[in-house]
Every structure is written in structure tokens, then in C-alpha cells.
Design an enzyme around this catalytic site. Structure first.
Site, PDB file in Angstrom:
ATOM      1  N   LYS A  13       0.837  -1.207   0.000  1.00 29.06           N
ATOM      2  CA  LYS A  13       0.000   0.000   0.000  1.00 29.06           C
ATOM      3  C   LYS A  13       0.874   1.260   0.000  1.00 29.06           C
ATOM      4  O   LYS A  13       0.681   2.166  -0.809  1.00 29.06           O
ATOM      5  CB  LYS A  13      -0.940   0.008   1.228  1.00 29.06           C
ATOM      6  CG  LYS A  13      -1.854  -1.214   1.285  1.00 29.06           C
ATOM      7  CD  LYS A  13      -2.792  -1.180   2.471  1.00 29.06           C
ATOM      8  CE  LYS A  13      -2.128  -1.284   3.833  1.00 29.06           C
ATOM      9  NZ  LYS A  13      -1.432  -2.574   4.082  1.00 29.06           N
TER      10      LYS A  13
ATOM     11  N   ARG B 177      -9.968   0.220   8.628  1.00 32.72           N
ATOM     12  CA  ARG B 177      -9.517  -1.141   8.909  1.00 32.72           C
ATOM     13  C   ARG B 177     -10.536  -1.944   9.689  1.00 32.72           C
ATOM     14  O   ARG B 177     -10.272  -3.102  10.011  1.00 32.72           O
ATOM     15  CB  ARG B 177      -8.257  -1.062   9.757  1.00 32.72           C
ATOM     16  CG  ARG B 177      -6.980  -1.252   8.946  1.00 32.72           C
ATOM     17  CD  ARG B 177      -5.887  -0.922   9.894  1.00 32.72           C
ATOM     18  NE  ARG B 177      -4.689  -1.651   9.754  1.00 32.72           N
ATOM     19  CZ  ARG B 177      -3.590  -1.120   9.231  1.00 32.72           C
ATOM     20  NH1 ARG B 177      -3.617   0.059   8.666  1.00 32.72           N
ATOM     21  NH2 ARG B 177      -2.484  -1.797   9.255  1.00 32.72           N
TER      22      ARG B 177
ATOM     23  N   ARG C  13      11.779  -5.381   4.822  1.00 26.04           N
ATOM     24  CA  ARG C  13      11.504  -3.971   4.514  1.00 26.04           C
ATOM     25  C   ARG C  13      12.488  -3.056   5.252  1.00 26.04           C
ATOM     26  O   ARG C  13      12.827  -3.261   6.400  1.00 26.04           O
ATOM     27  CB  ARG C  13      10.083  -3.607   4.933  1.00 26.04           C
ATOM     28  CG  ARG C  13       9.833  -2.095   4.842  1.00 26.04           C
ATOM     29  CD  ARG C  13       8.384  -1.723   4.950  1.00 26.04           C
ATOM     30  NE  ARG C  13       7.722  -2.314   6.082  1.00 26.04           N
ATOM     31  CZ  ARG C  13       6.403  -2.303   6.238  1.00 26.04           C
ATOM     32  NH1 ARG C  13       5.637  -1.761   5.316  1.00 26.04           N
ATOM     33  NH2 ARG C  13       5.862  -2.852   7.294  1.00 26.04           N
TER      34      ARG C  13
ATOM     35  N   ARG D  14      11.373  -0.890  10.787  1.00 26.77           N
ATOM     36  CA  ARG D  14      10.280  -0.572  11.713  1.00 26.77           C
ATOM     37  C   ARG D  14      10.262  -1.564  12.874  1.00 26.77           C
ATOM     38  O   ARG D  14      10.528  -2.746  12.688  1.00 26.77           O
ATOM     39  CB  ARG D  14       8.938  -0.637  10.966  1.00 26.77           C
ATOM     40  CG  ARG D  14       8.475   0.708  10.483  1.00 26.77           C
ATOM     41  CD  ARG D  14       7.301   0.632   9.552  1.00 26.77           C
ATOM     42  NE  ARG D  14       6.152  -0.110  10.027  1.00 26.77           N
ATOM     43  CZ  ARG D  14       5.026  -0.243   9.335  1.00 26.77           C
ATOM     44  NH1 ARG D  14       4.902   0.325   8.147  1.00 26.77           N
ATOM     45  NH2 ARG D  14       4.017  -0.938   9.814  1.00 26.77           N
TER      46      ARG D  14
ATOM     47  N   ARG E 240      -0.246  -9.169  13.257  1.00 25.95           N
ATOM     48  CA  ARG E 240      -0.875  -8.196  12.351  1.00 25.95           C
ATOM     49  C   ARG E 240      -1.733  -8.912  11.306  1.00 25.95           C
ATOM     50  O   ARG E 240      -2.801  -8.441  10.934  1.00 25.95           O
ATOM     51  CB  ARG E 240       0.195  -7.327  11.680  1.00 25.95           C
ATOM     52  CG  ARG E 240       0.775  -6.299  12.652  1.00 25.95           C
ATOM     53  CD  ARG E 240       2.121  -5.777  12.240  1.00 25.95           C
ATOM     54  NE  ARG E 240       2.113  -5.030  11.013  1.00 25.95           N
ATOM     55  CZ  ARG E 240       3.225  -4.682  10.356  1.00 25.95           C
ATOM     56  NH1 ARG E 240       4.418  -5.015  10.850  1.00 25.95           N
ATOM     57  NH2 ARG E 240       3.144  -3.997   9.252  1.00 25.95           N
TER      58      ARG E 240
HETATM   59  P1  AP5 Z   1       4.800  -1.605   1.821  1.00 24.01           P
HETATM   60  O1  AP5 Z   1       4.462  -0.788   0.644  1.00 24.01           O
HETATM   61  O2  AP5 Z   1       5.539  -0.962   2.938  1.00 24.01           O
HETATM   62  O3  AP5 Z   1       3.482  -2.364   2.360  1.00 24.01           O
HETATM   63  P2  AP5 Z   1       2.229  -1.800   3.153  1.00 24.01           P
HETATM   64  O4  AP5 Z   1       1.034  -2.480   2.587  1.00 24.01           O
HETATM   65  O5  AP5 Z   1       2.224  -0.311   3.182  1.00 24.01           O
HETATM   66  O6  AP5 Z   1       2.581  -2.423   4.560  1.00 24.01           O
HETATM   67  P3  AP5 Z   1       2.482  -1.860   6.046  1.00 24.01           P
HETATM   68  O7  AP5 Z   1       3.177  -2.860   6.911  1.00 24.01           O
HETATM   69  O8  AP5 Z   1       2.925  -0.437   6.159  1.00 24.01           O
HETATM   70  O9  AP5 Z   1       0.972  -1.971   6.289  1.00 24.01           O
HETATM   71  P4  AP5 Z   1       0.297  -2.115   7.599  1.00 24.01           P
HETATM   72  O10 AP5 Z   1      -1.074  -1.957   7.120  1.00 24.01           O
HETATM   73  O11 AP5 Z   1       0.558  -3.288   8.425  1.00 24.01           O
HETATM   74  O12 AP5 Z   1       0.981  -0.958   8.489  1.00 24.01           O
HETATM   75  P5  AP5 Z   1       0.516   0.484   8.896  1.00 24.01           P
HETATM   76  O13 AP5 Z   1       1.711   1.351   8.894  1.00 24.01           O
HETATM   77  O14 AP5 Z   1      -0.689   0.907   8.146  1.00 24.01           O
HETATM   78  O15 AP5 Z   1       5.606  -2.891   1.295  1.00 24.01           O
HETATM   79  C1  AP5 Z   1       6.112  -3.870   2.195  1.00 24.01           C
HETATM   80  C2  AP5 Z   1       7.461  -4.380   1.682  1.00 24.01           C
HETATM   81  O16 AP5 Z   1       7.252  -5.109   0.469  1.00 24.01           O
HETATM   82  C3  AP5 Z   1       8.469  -3.263   1.345  1.00 24.01           C
HETATM   83  O17 AP5 Z   1       9.753  -3.702   1.697  1.00 24.01           O
HETATM   84  C4  AP5 Z   1       8.351  -3.108  -0.191  1.00 24.01           C
HETATM   85  O18 AP5 Z   1       9.564  -2.673  -0.784  1.00 24.01           O
HETATM   86  C5  AP5 Z   1       8.006  -4.533  -0.614  1.00 24.01           C
HETATM   87  N1  AP5 Z   1       7.122  -4.584  -1.783  1.00 24.01           N
HETATM   88  C6  AP5 Z   1       6.079  -3.749  -2.080  1.00 24.01           C
HETATM   89  N2  AP5 Z   1       5.495  -4.126  -3.231  1.00 24.01           N
HETATM   90  C7  AP5 Z   1       6.176  -5.225  -3.664  1.00 24.01           C
HETATM   91  C8  AP5 Z   1       6.048  -6.083  -4.801  1.00 24.01           C
HETATM   92  N3  AP5 Z   1       5.090  -5.894  -5.724  1.00 24.01           N
HETATM   93  N4  AP5 Z   1       6.911  -7.125  -4.911  1.00 24.01           N
HETATM   94  C9  AP5 Z   1       7.890  -7.344  -3.972  1.00 24.01           C
HETATM   95  N5  AP5 Z   1       8.065  -6.561  -2.882  1.00 24.01           N
HETATM   96  C10 AP5 Z   1       7.202  -5.520  -2.738  1.00 24.01           C
HETATM   97  O19 AP5 Z   1       0.044   0.215  10.403  1.00 24.01           O
HETATM   98  C11 AP5 Z   1       0.960  -0.103  11.421  1.00 24.01           C
HETATM   99  C12 AP5 Z   1       0.181  -0.277  12.717  1.00 24.01           C
HETATM  100  O20 AP5 Z   1      -0.504   0.955  13.056  1.00 24.01           O
HETATM  101  C13 AP5 Z   1      -0.918  -1.338  12.704  1.00 24.01           C
HETATM  102  O21 AP5 Z   1      -0.412  -2.625  12.995  1.00 24.01           O
HETATM  103  C14 AP5 Z   1      -1.871  -0.816  13.784  1.00 24.01           C
HETATM  104  O22 AP5 Z   1      -1.364  -1.103  15.075  1.00 24.01           O
HETATM  105  C15 AP5 Z   1      -1.805   0.692  13.597  1.00 24.01           C
HETATM  106  N6  AP5 Z   1      -2.813   1.213  12.643  1.00 24.01           N
HETATM  107  C16 AP5 Z   1      -2.562   1.852  11.460  1.00 24.01           C
HETATM  108  N7  AP5 Z   1      -3.716   2.193  10.877  1.00 24.01           N
HETATM  109  C17 AP5 Z   1      -4.704   1.769  11.699  1.00 24.01           C
HETATM  110  C18 AP5 Z   1      -6.132   1.815  11.617  1.00 24.01           C
HETATM  111  N8  AP5 Z   1      -6.771   2.376  10.563  1.00 24.01           N
HETATM  112  N9  AP5 Z   1      -6.838   1.246  12.624  1.00 24.01           N
HETATM  113  C19 AP5 Z   1      -6.231   0.698  13.694  1.00 24.01           C
HETATM  114  N10 AP5 Z   1      -4.887   0.619  13.836  1.00 24.01           N
HETATM  115  C20 AP5 Z   1      -4.131   1.150  12.829  1.00 24.01           C
END
Ligand code: AP5
Length: 207
Positions: free
Chosen positions: A15, A90, A124, A152, A163
Site C-alpha cells: 500500500k 480497517r 523492509r 520498523r 498483524r
Molecule cells: P509496503 O508498501 O511498505 O506495504 P504496506 O502495505 O504499506 O505495509 P504496512 O506494513 O505499512 O501496512 P500495515 O497496514 O501493516 O501498516 P501500517 O503502517 O498501516 O511494502 C512492504 C514491503 O514489500 C516493502 O519492503 C516493499 O519494498 C516490498 N514490496 C512492495 N510491493 C512489492 C512487490 N510488488 N513485490 C515485492 N516486494 C514488494 O500500520 C501499522 C500499525 O498501526 C498497525 O499494525 C496498527 O497497530 C496501527 N494502525 C494503522 N492504521 C490503523 C487503523 N486504521 N486502525 C487501527 N490501527 C491502525
């Protein structure tokens, strides 16, 4: 196009990686609840202290906290023609709350199986200066910035499993919820970063 787009998918689906490209394509500002929460944690605010416990455990932060953050963020003038939500909503209550403050025109679901997720997340690396996202194998950073990259705190294999559990239990049901509203566009997240970007562009170009 007027209205907001939601980027949806499991942790590590890509994402954040794809968000930058969609921002360039649509001109909509990225609103990432994960980034907002990490900023609050690093500021040491009360909200950050509360959120950190959930984030470190791989659990979702309570809906009331998240909805409050989003309502405040959407008051800024740059959000007036819609935004790109990354990692929000979410839960069903978050999606219901969103309905009263934004007009969602598309939900792009990036689909990646669980067995690919752990590998993506553990490898990552983030650039703390630019926020750019890299992967040790799939998207290596330029050599000159390698030393400043960080990992991270929640990017461990153990936390990823929590997660993923939270995703399947609380977030995945939103796909049906949005599908019933005719807003869901599913893309295969298994290709290269460029291939996934192209599928996303094809799916939203006409909306
Ligand atoms: P990346 O693009 O970083 O993936 P992402 O989907 O953004 O993953 P996140 O881990 O950031 O999502 P998340 O939803 O768990 O975390 P968030 O920060 O929102 O890509 C991942 C890796 O893959 C990278 O190394 C990239 O280079 C690689 N990659 C990408 N595309 C690729 C491809 N096509 N092929 C190969 N490799 C690829 O949330 C963190 C925490 O915050 C949550 O756990 C929760 O505690 C809290 N939180 C955040 N939002 C909420 C909410 N709305 N409600 C409640 N809690 C929340």
C-alpha cells in the site's frame, strides 16, 4: 476526479509503496494512519504513548482514536477534493464513520497471500529522511543511502503474525462490505512493483 480512494490490503501488501505513484497520478494527498501514528509515537504525545502499545503488539489501535485522527486530518484544505487513504479504514466501524465525512469513490484491494507477506515485511527498510520504502531483495536502496536505513519496530516475524491475524479477523470483512457497494477493485499484488502499479492505474483510470 473528485472523491477519496482507499488503498486496502494486508500488512506488507504494498500500500505504502503504491501510494506515492497514485498521489502523482491523481494529485490527491496520501493519508496514512500508520504514518500518523508513528509520528505521534516519535513526538511522545499521549496519543502516541497509547498507540505504541497496540502497534508493538501487532494489534489495531482503538477505533475512537483513529476516527478522531481522520476527522481532524480531513478538515485541512488539501483534503477538500478527496484524499488517498492508506491503511484506513480497517474495521467496519471505521468505514461507517468515514461515510459521514468523505465520499469514497473506489477501494483498491491489493491481494497478496500470507506466505509472501512475512518475507516482504521482514526485509523492509525505510529511509527516515524521505519516508521512501525499500526491500533488501525486491527493491534495494541506492548504496549511498544504505547506512541510514531503518527497520520498523513492528517488522518482526512474530509481530507480523499478529498483524495478519488482526487483518483477517477485523479488516478483511471490509472487502465484502465495499464490494456490496460496488466500490471494490481487486488487483493482483504478486507481480513486480511496476506491474502492480499498472494494474492499479488500469482499475481506477476511468472512475
Ligand atoms: P509496503 O508498501 O511498505 O506495504 P504496506 O502495505 O504499506 O505495509 P504496512 O506494513 O505499512 O501496512 P500495515 O497496514 O501493516 O501498516 P501500517 O503502517 O498501516 O511494502 C512492504 C514491503 O514489500 C516493502 O519492503 C516493499 O519494498 C516490498 N514490496 C512492495 N510491493 C512489492 C512487490 N510488488 N513485490 C515485492 N516486494 C514488494 O500500520 C501499522 C500499525 O498501526 C498497525 O499494525 C496498527 O497497530 C496501527 N494502525 C494503522 N492504521 C490503523 C487503523 N486504521 N486502525 C487501527 N490501527 C491502525
Amino acid at each position: 476526479m473528485s472523491g477519496s480512494i482507499v488503498l486496502f490490503g494486508p500488512p506488507g501488501a504494498g500500500k505504502g509503496t503504491q501510494a506515492g505513484r497514485i498521489v502523482k497520478m491523481t494529485g490527491k494527498p496520501q493519508v496514512s494512519t500508520g504514518d500518523m501514528l508513528r509520528a505521534a509515537v516519535s513526538d511522545g504525545s499521549d496519543l502516541g504513548k497509547e498507540a505504541k502499545e497496540y502497534m508493538d503488539a501487532g494489534l489495531l489501535v482503538p477505533d475512537s482514536v483513529i476516527i478522531g485522527l481522520i476527522v481532524e486530518r480531513l478538515k485541512r484544505t488539501d483534503a477538500s477534493s478527496g484524499v488517498l487513504f492508506d491503511g484506513f479504514p480497517r474495521t467496519i466501524p471505521q468505514a461507517e464513520a468515514l461515510e459521514s465525512v468523505a465520499n469514497v469513490i473506489a477501494v483498491v484491494s491489493i491481494e497478496v497471500p500470507d506466505d509472501a507477506i512475512v518475507d516482504r515485511i521482514v526485509g523492509r527498510r525505510m529511509d527516515p529522511e524521505t519516508g521512501d520504502i525499500y526491500h533488501v531483495e525486491y527493491n534495494p536502496a541506492p548504496l549511498e543511502i544504505e547506512k541510514r536505513l531503518i527497520q520498523r519496530k513492528d517488522d518482526t516475524e512474530e509481530t507480523v503474525r499478529s498483524r495478519l491475524l488482526a487483518y483477517h479477523k477485523q479488516t478483511a470483512p471490509l472487502a465484502d462490505w465495499y464490494s456490496e457497494k460496488g466500490l471494490l477493485f481487486s488487483v493482483d499484488g504478486n507481480g513486480t512493483i511496476d506491474e502492480v502499479a499498472e494494474s492499479i492505474r488500469d482499475s481506477i483510470v476511468g472512475i
